[in-house]
Design a protein around this motif. Structure first.
Motif, PDB file in Angstrom:
ATOM      1  N   MET A  63     -10.788   9.622  -1.610  1.00 24.34           N
ATOM      2  CA  MET A  63     -10.724   8.708  -0.476  1.00 24.34           C
ATOM      3  C   MET A  63      -9.573   9.135   0.425  1.00 24.34           C
ATOM      4  N   THR A  64      -9.848   9.218   1.700  1.00 20.16           N
ATOM      5  CA  THR A  64      -8.778   9.545   2.629  1.00 20.16           C
ATOM      6  C   THR A  64      -8.447   8.311   3.454  1.00 20.16           C
ATOM      7  N   LEU A  65      -7.211   8.203   3.808  1.00 19.10           N
ATOM      8  CA  LEU A  65      -6.731   7.061   4.575  1.00 19.10           C
ATOM      9  C   LEU A  65      -6.390   7.514   5.975  1.00 19.10           C
ATOM     10  N   ASN A  66      -6.456   6.605   6.945  1.00 18.84           N
ATOM     11  CA  ASN A  66      -6.019   7.008   8.275  1.00 18.84           C
ATOM     12  C   ASN A  66      -4.493   7.019   8.312  1.00 18.84           C
ATOM     13  N   ILE A  67      -3.943   7.664   9.318  1.00 16.68           N
ATOM     14  CA  ILE A  67      -2.490   7.890   9.392  1.00 16.68           C
ATOM     15  C   ILE A  67      -1.717   6.572   9.396  1.00 16.68           C
ATOM     16  N   ASP A  68      -2.160   5.597  10.179  1.00 14.20           N
ATOM     17  CA  ASP A  68      -1.453   4.316  10.243  1.00 14.20           C
ATOM     18  C   ASP A  68      -1.449   3.623   8.885  1.00 14.20           C
ATOM     19  N   ARG A  69      -2.578   3.622   8.217  1.00 17.17           N
ATOM     20  CA  ARG A  69      -2.688   2.998   6.897  1.00 17.17           C
ATOM     21  C   ARG A  69      -1.801   3.729   5.890  1.00 17.17           C
ATOM     22  N   GLU A  70      -1.784   5.065   5.979  1.00 21.46           N
ATOM     23  CA  GLU A  70      -0.925   5.852   5.088  1.00 21.46           C
ATOM     24  C   GLU A  70       0.541   5.486   5.283  1.00 21.46           C
ATOM     25  N   THR A  71       0.960   5.380   6.531  1.00 20.45           N
ATOM     26  CA  THR A  71       2.360   5.064   6.829  1.00 20.45           C
ATOM     27  C   THR A  71       2.734   3.692   6.281  1.00 20.45           C
ATOM     28  N   ILE A  72       1.877   2.725   6.482  1.00 18.44           N
ATOM     29  CA  ILE A  72       2.119   1.371   5.968  1.00 18.44           C
ATOM     30  C   ILE A  72       2.198   1.398   4.446  1.00 18.44           C
ATOM     31  N   LEU A  73       1.234   2.086   3.833  1.00 20.32           N
ATOM     32  CA  LEU A  73       1.184   2.177   2.369  1.00 20.32           C
ATOM     33  C   LEU A  73       2.454   2.831   1.820  1.00 20.32           C
ATOM     34  N   TRP A  74       2.873   3.939   2.441  1.00 17.00           N
ATOM     35  CA  TRP A  74       4.075   4.644   1.980  1.00 17.00           C
ATOM     36  C   TRP A  74       5.319   3.784   2.144  1.00 17.00           C
ATOM     37  N   ASN A  75       5.425   3.102   3.272  1.00 12.32           N
ATOM     38  CA  ASN A  75       6.584   2.233   3.510  1.00 12.32           C
ATOM     39  C   ASN A  75       6.614   1.066   2.525  1.00 12.32           C
ATOM     40  N   GLN A  76       5.452   0.532   2.178  1.00 12.52           N
ATOM     41  CA  GLN A  76       5.395  -0.534   1.169  1.00 12.52           C
ATOM     42  C   GLN A  76       5.874  -0.003  -0.177  1.00 12.52           C
ATOM     43  N   PHE A  77       5.428   1.203  -0.524  1.00 13.55           N
ATOM     44  CA  PHE A  77       5.870   1.820  -1.774  1.00 13.55           C
ATOM     45  C   PHE A  77       7.379   2.046  -1.755  1.00 13.55           C
ATOM     46  N   ARG A  78       7.897   2.539  -0.641  1.00 13.76           N
ATOM     47  CA  ARG A  78       9.343   2.783  -0.519  1.00 13.76           C
ATOM     48  C   ARG A  78      10.142   1.489  -0.670  1.00 13.76           C
ATOM     49  N   ASN A  79       9.511   0.372  -0.326  1.00 13.77           N
ATOM     50  CA  ASN A  79      10.168  -0.935  -0.473  1.00 13.77           C
ATOM     51  C   ASN A  79       9.937  -1.560  -1.839  1.00 13.77           C
ATOM     52  N   GLY A  80       9.383  -0.770  -2.782  1.00 19.11           N
ATOM     53  CA  GLY A  80       9.248  -1.223  -4.154  1.00 19.11           C
ATOM     54  C   GLY A  80       7.932  -1.879  -4.506  1.00 19.11           C
ATOM     55  N   ASN A  81       6.922  -1.788  -3.644  1.00 20.68           N
ATOM     56  CA  ASN A  81       5.628  -2.398  -3.911  1.00 20.68           C
ATOM     57  C   ASN A  81       4.840  -1.530  -4.889  1.00 20.68           C
ATOM     58  N   GLU A  82       4.701  -2.014  -6.118  1.00 17.63           N
ATOM     59  CA  GLU A  82       4.017  -1.261  -7.172  1.00 17.63           C
ATOM     60  C   GLU A  82       2.536  -1.078  -6.866  1.00 17.63           C
ATOM     61  N   GLU A  83       1.915  -2.080  -6.261  1.00 15.78           N
ATOM     62  CA  GLU A  83       0.488  -1.997  -5.937  1.00 15.78           C
ATOM     63  C   GLU A  83       0.215  -0.872  -4.938  1.00 15.78           C
ATOM     64  N   SER A  84       1.119  -0.655  -4.006  1.00 16.97           N
ATOM     65  CA  SER A  84       0.970   0.440  -3.040  1.00 16.97           C
ATOM     66  C   SER A  84       1.044   1.793  -3.754  1.00 16.97           C
ATOM     67  N   PHE A  85       1.948   1.902  -4.704  1.00 13.73           N
ATOM     68  CA  PHE A  85       2.070   3.135  -5.473  1.00 13.73           C
ATOM     69  C   PHE A  85       0.780   3.408  -6.252  1.00 13.73           C
ATOM     70  N   ILE A  86       0.236   2.374  -6.874  1.00 11.85           N
ATOM     71  CA  ILE A  86      -1.017   2.513  -7.630  1.00 11.85           C
ATOM     72  C   ILE A  86      -2.147   2.936  -6.694  1.00 11.85           C
ATOM     73  N   THR A  87      -2.174   2.386  -5.490  1.00 14.45           N
ATOM     74  CA  THR A  87      -3.202   2.757  -4.520  1.00 14.45           C
ATOM     75  C   THR A  87      -3.084   4.227  -4.141  1.00 14.45           C
ATOM     76  N   VAL A  88      -1.872   4.704  -3.911  1.00 11.08           N
ATOM     77  CA  VAL A  88      -1.670   6.118  -3.595  1.00 11.08           C
ATOM     78  C   VAL A  88      -2.170   6.975  -4.759  1.00 11.08           C
ATOM     79  N   PHE A  89      -1.815   6.605  -5.966  1.00  9.14           N
ATOM     80  CA  PHE A  89      -2.255   7.348  -7.149  1.00  9.14           C
ATOM     81  C   PHE A  89      -3.782   7.393  -7.215  1.00  9.14           C
ATOM     82  N   ARG A  90      -4.422   6.263  -7.089  1.00  8.66           N
ATOM     83  CA  ARG A  90      -5.891   6.197  -7.186  1.00  8.66           C
ATOM     84  C   ARG A  90      -6.569   6.978  -6.065  1.00  8.66           C
TER      85      ARG A  90
END
Length: 194
Positions: A1-28
Motif C-alpha cells: 500500500m502506498t500513501l500520498n505525501i501529505d498522509r505520509e507526513t502526518i503519519l510520520w509526525n504522529q509517530f515522531r510524537n510517540g503515536n504507536e498506532e502510526s508506527f504500526i501503520t508504517v510497518f504494515r
C-alpha cells in the motif's frame, strides 16, 4: 500500500510524537514491499525478514527522529543499507556510499504478468530482454515501475542524483526496446522463411 505525501507526513509526525498506532501503520504499509525488494537482492528470506525487523526496531528505539520527505524512500534506503551490510557487501564505516552494482538484483517473473499480455511468447521475449539488463538497470526498473517510486525516491535509494536516475531509466528502457525490436525482426524472418 502506498500513501500520498501529505498522509505520509502526518503519519510520520504522529509517530515522531510517540503515536504507536502510526508506527504500526508504517510497518504494515511497507513490510511486504520491503520483503519483496529484499528478495530481489538475496534469496535468504530469513535474512530479509530479520533486516526488516531490525530496521523497524531501530526506528522504534530512535523514535523517528529523522526529518524525512518520504517515508517510502526512507524505509527503502535504510532497509537496503541494512541488508547489504548484513550480506557483508559494505563495511561498517558510517556514511559509506553504497555501490549498487556490487550486489545482484534479480527480477521475478511474476512482476511482469500483465493482464493485457497477448501470449506466452511475448512474456518470454520480455524476460529474455530483461536478462540483458545490468543489475542496476533491473533494480531501477523494479523501483520505478513495480514499486511506483518517484525519481526522487529512486535516486535516494540508489545513492545517485535525480538526473542520473532519469538517465538510467531512459537507458534501461532504450536497451529493452532495442532487444525487443531485434527479437521481433528475428521472429518475422523466421516466420517468413518457414
Amino acid at each position: 500500500m502506498t500513501l500520498n505525501i501529505d498522509r505520509e507526513t502526518i503519519l510520520w509526525n504522529q509517530f515522531r510524537n510517540g503515536n504507536e498506532e502510526s508506527f504500526i501503520t508504517v510497518f504494515r504499509n511497507y513490510y511486504s514491499n520491503l520483503y519483496n525488494y529484499g528478495c530481489k537482492i538475496t534469496q535468504d528470506h530469513n535474512l530479509v525478514e530479520d533486516c526488516i525487523q531490525d530496521l523497524f526496531m531501530d526506528m522504534w528505539r530512535t523514535g523517528g527522529k529523522a526529518e524525512i520527505i518520504s517515508i517510502r524512500a526512507y524505509v527503502f534506503k535504510a532497509f537496503k543499507f541494512k541488508l547489504l551490510k548484513a550480506l557483508g557487501k559494505i563495511s561498517r564505516v558510517p556514511n559509506l556510499q553504497v555501490n549498487s552494482s556490487e550486489h545482484t538484483f534479480e527480477l521475478s517473473h511474476e512482476m511482469f504478468l500483465i493482464s493485457q499480455q497477448e501470449n506466452l511468447e511475448q512474456f518470454e521475449k520480455l524476460q529474455a530482454a530483461l536478462l540483458e539488463l545490468s543489475p542496476r538497470q533491473k533494480e531501477i526498473i523494479y523501483l520505478k515501475y513495480y514499486s511506483n517510486l518517484s525519481y526522487e525516491e529512486v535516486s535516494d535509494i540508489m545513492n545517485i542524483n535525480y538526473q542520473a536516475a532519469r538517465n538510467l531509466v531512459y537507458q534501461s528502457i532504450k536497451v529493452l526496446k532495442k532487444i525487443l525490436a531485434v527479437q521481433l525482426i528475428l521472429s518475422l524472418i523466421s516466420i517468413y522463411l518457414n
